[in-house]
Motif scaffolding. Sequence first.
Motif, PDB file in Angstrom:
ATOM      1  N   MET A   1     -23.659  -4.456 -29.732  1.00  0.00           N
ATOM      2  CA  MET A   1     -23.269  -3.588 -28.622  1.00  0.00           C
ATOM      3  C   MET A   1     -24.356  -2.540 -28.373  1.00  0.00           C
ATOM      4  SD  MET A   1     -20.261  -4.541 -27.561  1.00  0.00           S
ATOM      5  CE  MET A   1     -19.319  -3.191 -26.873  1.00  0.00           C
ATOM      6  N   LYS A   2     -24.468  -2.175 -27.099  1.00  0.00           N
ATOM      7  CA  LYS A   2     -25.464  -1.170 -26.728  1.00  0.00           C
ATOM      8  C   LYS A   2     -24.786   0.014 -26.053  1.00  0.00           C
ATOM      9  CE  LYS A   2     -29.299  -4.371 -26.320  1.00  0.00           C
ATOM     10  NZ  LYS A   2     -30.354  -4.940 -25.456  1.00  0.00           N
ATOM     11  N   VAL A   3     -25.485   1.135 -26.048  1.00  0.00           N
ATOM     12  CA  VAL A   3     -24.943   2.358 -25.450  1.00  0.00           C
ATOM     13  C   VAL A   3     -26.007   2.955 -24.527  1.00  0.00           C
ATOM     14  CG1 VAL A   3     -25.661   3.740 -27.452  1.00  0.00           C
ATOM     15  CG2 VAL A   3     -23.876   4.606 -25.918  1.00  0.00           C
ATOM     16  N   TRP A   4     -25.543   3.560 -23.448  1.00  0.00           N
ATOM     17  CA  TRP A   4     -26.452   4.279 -22.565  1.00  0.00           C
ATOM     18  C   TRP A   4     -25.700   5.427 -21.907  1.00  0.00           C
ATOM     19  CZ3 TRP A   4     -24.333  -0.444 -21.518  1.00  0.00           C
ATOM     20  CH2 TRP A   4     -23.637  -0.620 -20.322  1.00  0.00           C
ATOM     21  N   VAL A   5     -26.478   6.348 -21.345  1.00  0.00           N
ATOM     22  CA  VAL A   5     -25.923   7.510 -20.648  1.00  0.00           C
ATOM     23  C   VAL A   5     -26.401   7.493 -19.197  1.00  0.00           C
ATOM     24  CG1 VAL A   5     -25.990  10.036 -20.474  1.00  0.00           C
ATOM     25  CG2 VAL A   5     -25.751   8.954 -22.713  1.00  0.00           C
ATOM     26  N   ASP A   6     -25.488   7.752 -18.281  1.00  0.00           N
ATOM     27  CA  ASP A   6     -25.862   7.945 -16.874  1.00  0.00           C
ATOM     28  C   ASP A   6     -26.113   9.440 -16.680  1.00  0.00           C
ATOM     29  OD1 ASP A   6     -26.083   8.326 -14.167  1.00  0.00           O
ATOM     30  OD2 ASP A   6     -24.417   7.007 -13.641  1.00  0.00           O
ATOM     31  N   GLN A   7     -27.368   9.818 -16.680  1.00  0.00           N
ATOM     32  CA  GLN A   7     -27.702  11.248 -16.612  1.00  0.00           C
ATOM     33  C   GLN A   7     -27.266  11.901 -15.296  1.00  0.00           C
ATOM     34  OE1 GLN A   7     -30.042   9.001 -17.920  1.00  0.00           O
ATOM     35  NE2 GLN A   7     -29.660   9.659 -20.034  1.00  0.00           N
ATOM     36  N   ASP A   8     -27.056  11.101 -14.261  1.00  0.00           N
ATOM     37  CA  ASP A   8     -26.603  11.671 -12.979  1.00  0.00           C
ATOM     38  C   ASP A   8     -25.214  12.298 -13.110  1.00  0.00           C
ATOM     39  OD1 ASP A   8     -28.906  10.922 -11.728  1.00  0.00           O
ATOM     40  OD2 ASP A   8     -28.071   9.088 -10.862  1.00  0.00           O
ATOM     41  N   LEU A   9     -24.450  11.875 -14.107  1.00  0.00           N
ATOM     42  CA  LEU A   9     -23.088  12.367 -14.292  1.00  0.00           C
ATOM     43  C   LEU A   9     -22.968  13.355 -15.450  1.00  0.00           C
ATOM     44  CD1 LEU A   9     -21.199   8.948 -13.895  1.00  0.00           C
ATOM     45  CD2 LEU A   9     -21.558  10.707 -12.152  1.00  0.00           C
ATOM     46  N   GLU A  75     -17.721  11.419 -18.334  1.00  0.00           N
ATOM     47  CA  GLU A  75     -17.433   9.979 -18.354  1.00  0.00           C
ATOM     48  C   GLU A  75     -18.707   9.195 -18.063  1.00  0.00           C
ATOM     49  OE1 GLU A  75     -14.085   9.150 -15.855  1.00  0.00           O
ATOM     50  OE2 GLU A  75     -12.737  10.438 -17.003  1.00  0.00           O
ATOM     51  N   CYS A  76     -19.778   9.601 -18.709  1.00  0.00           N
ATOM     52  CA  CYS A  76     -21.072   8.991 -18.408  1.00  0.00           C
ATOM     53  C   CYS A  76     -21.714   8.305 -19.586  1.00  0.00           C
ATOM     54  CB  CYS A  76     -22.015  10.043 -17.839  1.00  0.00           C
ATOM     55  SG  CYS A  76     -22.164  11.547 -18.810  1.00  0.00           S
ATOM     56  N   ILE A  77     -20.933   8.085 -20.663  1.00  0.00           N
ATOM     57  CA  ILE A  77     -21.419   7.304 -21.795  1.00  0.00           C
ATOM     58  C   ILE A  77     -20.812   5.920 -21.673  1.00  0.00           C
ATOM     59  CG2 ILE A  77     -21.426   7.042 -24.309  1.00  0.00           C
ATOM     60  CD1 ILE A  77     -21.221  10.100 -24.482  1.00  0.00           C
ATOM     61  N   PHE A  78     -21.672   4.920 -21.669  1.00  0.00           N
ATOM     62  CA  PHE A  78     -21.217   3.543 -21.465  1.00  0.00           C
ATOM     63  C   PHE A  78     -21.598   2.684 -22.671  1.00  0.00           C
ATOM     64  CE2 PHE A  78     -21.849   5.478 -17.354  1.00  0.00           C
ATOM     65  CZ  PHE A  78     -20.677   5.160 -16.703  1.00  0.00           C
ATOM     66  N   VAL A  79     -20.713   1.784 -23.013  1.00  0.00           N
ATOM     67  CA  VAL A  79     -20.946   0.858 -24.122  1.00  0.00           C
ATOM     68  C   VAL A  79     -20.730  -0.558 -23.602  1.00  0.00           C
ATOM     69  CG1 VAL A  79     -20.106   0.087 -26.378  1.00  0.00           C
ATOM     70  CG2 VAL A  79     -20.196   2.532 -25.854  1.00  0.00           C
ATOM     71  N   GLY A  80     -21.687  -1.428 -23.908  1.00  0.00           N
ATOM     72  CA  GLY A  80     -21.566  -2.817 -23.473  1.00  0.00           C
ATOM     73  C   GLY A  80     -22.698  -3.639 -24.015  1.00  0.00           C
ATOM     74  N   GLU A  81     -22.837  -4.843 -23.512  1.00  0.00           N
ATOM     75  CA  GLU A  81     -23.907  -5.748 -23.976  1.00  0.00           C
ATOM     76  C   GLU A  81     -25.177  -5.528 -23.167  1.00  0.00           C
ATOM     77  OE1 GLU A  81     -23.809  -7.480 -26.614  1.00  0.00           O
ATOM     78  OE2 GLU A  81     -21.706  -6.998 -26.995  1.00  0.00           O
TER      79      GLU A  81
END
Length: 81
Positions: A1-9, A75-81
């Motif tokens: 699993m990977k994680v990323w942040v949408d800095q715009d939010l 709500e800008c931390i996302f976890v997925g493939e």
Amino acid sequence: MKVWVDQDLCTGDGLCAEIAPAVFTLMSDGLSYVRDGGRVMAKTAGNPEGYEGRVPIPAGLDDLVLEAAGECPGECIFVGE
Ligand code: SF4
């Protein structure tokens, strides 16, 4: 699993970095970015950011990353493939 942040939010409150400092870090712009070891996924660090700056979740840190995602006010931390 990977994680990323949408800095715009991102609100920059730093909650994620408090919960999982091995994965999230605040940069000088006051926003959160994910890290892959010493490599911070931020354009200012010479790396892709946001969705393009996804990093693998380190072993054993899944629960903390999911906790950070659940607590994130932007709500800008996302976890997925
Ligand atoms: S918890 Fe969410 S809104 Fe707060 S700094 Fe981290 S990514 Fe940004």
